[in-house]
Design an enzyme around this catalytic site. Structure first.
Site, short mmCIF file in Angstrom:
data_model
loop_
_atom_site.label_atom_id
_atom_site.label_comp_id
_atom_site.label_asym_id
_atom_site.label_seq_id
_atom_site.Cartn_x
_atom_site.Cartn_y
_atom_site.Cartn_z
CG MET A 48 -0.28 -0.14 2.53
SD MET A 48 -0.17 1.28 3.62
CE MET A 48 -1.69 2.08 3.55
CE1 TYR A 49 3.87 1.26 4.23
CE2 TYR A 49 6.14 0.85 3.67
CZ TYR A 49 5.12 0.85 4.59
OH TYR A 49 5.37 0.43 5.87
CB SER A 50 3.39 5.50 -3.16
OG SER A 50 3.67 6.71 -2.51
CE1 TYR A 51 -4.19 3.07 -2.19
CE2 TYR A 51 -3.32 5.27 -2.52
CZ TYR A 51 -4.22 4.42 -1.92
OH TYR A 51 -5.13 4.91 -1.03
N GLY A 52 1.78 0.82 -4.25
CA GLY A 52 2.66 -0.08 -4.98
C GLY A 52 3.90 0.57 -5.55
#
Length: 116
Positions: A48-52
């Site tokens: 989920m960090y910056s949506y991948g």
């Protein structure tokens, strides 16, 4: 495993994560190179960090040194708006691992864990 682990929450540039940091590929690669050269051999990231985007940066940065690096990633938080885009169901976790492997450009994850 090194005593220190490099976290990657600050990598990627999705607007929701910008207040936490927004390192692009070049800056992320420099940070990872500095950490590896200093003896850090484990990198922690999440789907989920910056949506991948953080996983993509990590994958690109360690591409030629993958055997020298331990990669940890995690899942459970939402990665989309669908009913199966969050949680700890087998379906979601399997999809999360498969997507993480693609973004990281690797065939294995050294440590996989669930967000609390």
């Amino acid at each position: 495993m090194s005593e220190l682990v490099l976290g990657t929450l600050n990598m990627g540039n999705h607007e929701k994560f910008a207040p936490l940091g927004s390192l692009d590929l070049d800056a992320g690669r420099r940070l990872i190179d500095i950490a590896l050269d200093a003896g850090v051999n484990m990198i922690d990231t999440a789907d989920m960090y910056s949506y991948g985007a953080a996983e993509e940066i990590v994958g690109a940065a360690v591409k030629n040194r993958r055997d020298d690096v331990l990669i940890a990633t995690k899942a459970r938080f939402p990665t989309g708006d669908g009913a199966n885009d969050a949680g700890s169901s087998r379906y979601h976790l399997t999809r999360s691992v498969e997507a993480s492997l693609r973004r990281l450009g690797t065939d294995h994850i050294d440590l996989f864990y669930l967000h609390q």
